[in-house]
Motif scaffolding. Structure first.
Motif, PDB file in Angstrom:
ATOM      1  N   MET A  41       4.000   4.709  -3.064  1.00  0.00           N
ATOM      2  CA  MET A  41       5.210   4.648  -3.885  1.00  0.00           C
ATOM      3  C   MET A  41       6.358   3.975  -3.133  1.00  0.00           C
ATOM      4  O   MET A  41       7.163   3.251  -3.723  1.00  0.00           O
ATOM      5  CB  MET A  41       5.618   6.067  -4.311  1.00  0.00           C
ATOM      6  N   LEU A  42       6.434   4.219  -1.831  1.00  0.00           N
ATOM      7  CA  LEU A  42       7.499   3.635  -1.018  1.00  0.00           C
ATOM      8  C   LEU A  42       7.202   2.187  -0.631  1.00  0.00           C
ATOM      9  O   LEU A  42       8.087   1.487  -0.140  1.00  0.00           O
ATOM     10  CB  LEU A  42       7.702   4.467   0.251  1.00  0.00           C
ATOM     11  N   GLY A  43       5.942   1.759  -0.800  1.00  0.00           N
ATOM     12  CA  GLY A  43       5.567   0.400  -0.422  1.00  0.00           C
ATOM     13  C   GLY A  43       5.414   0.192   1.065  1.00  0.00           C
ATOM     14  O   GLY A  43       5.549  -0.938   1.555  1.00  0.00           O
ATOM     15  N   ILE A  44       5.115   1.260   1.817  1.00  0.00           N
ATOM     16  CA  ILE A  44       4.974   1.143   3.280  1.00  0.00           C
ATOM     17  C   ILE A  44       3.520   1.316   3.723  1.00  0.00           C
ATOM     18  O   ILE A  44       3.255   1.422   4.919  1.00  0.00           O
ATOM     19  CB  ILE A  44       5.864   2.165   4.012  1.00  0.00           C
ATOM     20  N   GLU A  45       2.608   1.337   2.756  1.00  0.00           N
ATOM     21  CA  GLU A  45       1.210   1.613   3.090  1.00  0.00           C
ATOM     22  C   GLU A  45       0.660   0.606   4.096  1.00  0.00           C
ATOM     23  O   GLU A  45      -0.035   0.977   5.052  1.00  0.00           O
ATOM     24  CB  GLU A  45       0.367   1.595   1.816  1.00  0.00           C
TER      25      GLU A  45
END
Length: 406
Positions: A111-115
């Motif tokens: 969801m945060l786009g930090i994967e």
């Protein structure tokens, strides 16, 4: 000597008495009984009451009654920031806490786009500890199941071997079962010095123990007779009820989210997905479900070996490595509805989030618990079975009630 005349109200056919019985088939049917099993029965791994309708020794229907643990996970999660929810995730499936943490944290990171910012070393550590916890969970499932149907020794042996894993995870995180180790964006701490070598020693120790377990339980003549052709779950029924994990794979479907979704670093690792094959009975019976769990223990050992090799090789520790470098200071996803799923020891664990883009607290958090769906099939596979087989059927599903009554 006086003689007496015996008059039969019901005359069995083999007596060859010409006069037919005056009773119809419905009148000859015995009365049904309602029996309460639980809520404290050990094979449920928690408190579960089963309302069993039986006709003599034959099960007519089973109705599970939930609502004893009151974990209230979802409502707790809707009043806490995302990073503070992790300890509550631990308490759902409390014998596979790190696996649950892994699933939850992956969802928040996506969801945060930090994967994609997560270092590979962190990803390999996550898979390493998740597979250790998978082994510990399966040891509880197999050991308690053997005890439920009358074999005490396997339980002691498997609890002994599980203790090695729990001590390693306690060394890692400071906690015995509820770890709070996998964090959003990283880990609580890097592996202790010497942890990789200790994992290698454990794998060497466990391999001959697993062979003994195969002989002691799975190949045991009494165990086979007690579980083969009992509680048969046809594949279409398993799919329709949303079953997953060893319960679904025991029915013959090669479905594992580590392969299907390919999350974390699982696509870079080699492992097989065992399925039930009906080797001693019918595909999808109690024996097949336990056979799949034992085979998955072998696959987890292989994954642990591969992760250790990576962690001692190209992704070895460095002095400047910080497992919390990517941990966000504030977790505030954009407004969205989002679902993430992962392969827990018992099946698909999923989390649904609804966020408003303004707060670090989810507007809605819903857990899709694999034990809940797997338990829902209990009536389908118990009807027509003997009452004595019900405990064997429940234990083969491997439910943890903390995850069901969440």
């Amino acid at each position: 000597m006086a003689t007496s005349t015996v008059q039969y109200d019901y005359q069995p056919e083999h007596l060859n008495i010409s006069e037919p019985s005056k009773y119809t088939a419905d009148q000859l049917k015995s009365e049904e009984m309602v029996i309460n099993l639980g809520p404290q029965h050990p094979s449920t791994h928690g408190v579960l009451r089963l309302e069993v309708v039986s006709d003599g020794e034959i099960i007519v229907d089973v109705v599970p009654h939930l609502g004893y643990l009151h974990r209230c996970f979802e409502k707790h999660a809707e009043s806490l920031p995302f990073n503070q929810i992790i300890p509550y995730v631990d308490r759902m499936d409390y014998v596979a806490a790190i696996n649950s943490e892994h699933a939850y944290v992956m969802g928040v990171e996506r969801m945060l786009g930090i994967e994609k910012d997560i270092p590979k070393r962190i990803e390999y550590i996550r898979v390493l500890v998740a597979e250790l916890n998978r082994l510990a969970s399966h040891f509880v499932a197999i050991g308690t199941y053997a005890m439920d149907i009358g074999a005490y020794t396997p339980f002691l042996w498997l609890m002994r071997d599980r203790e090695h894993i729990l001590r390693m995870l306690e060394w890692l995180s400071g906690a015995r079962m509820l770890y709070n180790y996998v964090w959003v964006g990283g880990l609580f701490y890097d592996l202790p010095v010497g942890f990789e070598e200790r994992c290698q020693e454990f794998v060497s120790y466990l391999k001959p123990k697993l062979r003994e377990l195969q002989q002691l339980v799975i190949d045991n003549k009494i165990f086979v007779e007690r579980t083969a052709n009992v509680g048969v779950l046809p594949l279409p029924v398993a799919i329709n009820y949303g079953c997953s994990g060893p319960v679904l794979r025991g029915s013959g479907l090669r479905w594992d989210l580590r392969k299907v979704d390919g999350y974390s670093v699982y696509p870079e690792l080699e492992f097989n997905v065992p399925i039930g094959e009906g080797l001693v009975g019918t595909v999808g019976d109690c024996w097949d479900r336990n056979y799949v769990r034992v085979q998955e223990c072998w696959e987890s050992l292989g994954l642990i070996e591969q992760c250790v090799e990576k962690l001692l090789g190209e992704h070895r520790r460095t002095p400047d490595f910080d497992p919390q470098a990517v941990v966000p200071k504030k977790i505030r996803p954009q407004a969205m509805d989002f679902y993430i799923r992962a392969e827990n020891p018992k099946g698909e664990l999923g989390f649904f989030f609804r966020t408003d883009g303004r707060s670090d607290i989810p507007v809605r958090c819903k857990a899709r618990a694999c034990s809940f769906n797997n338990l829902s099939v209990i009536a389908e596979i118990s009807r027509g079975a003997m009452l004595a087989d019900l405990v064997a059927i429940i234990g083969s599903i491997d439910v943890v009630m903390g995850e069901v009554d969440r």
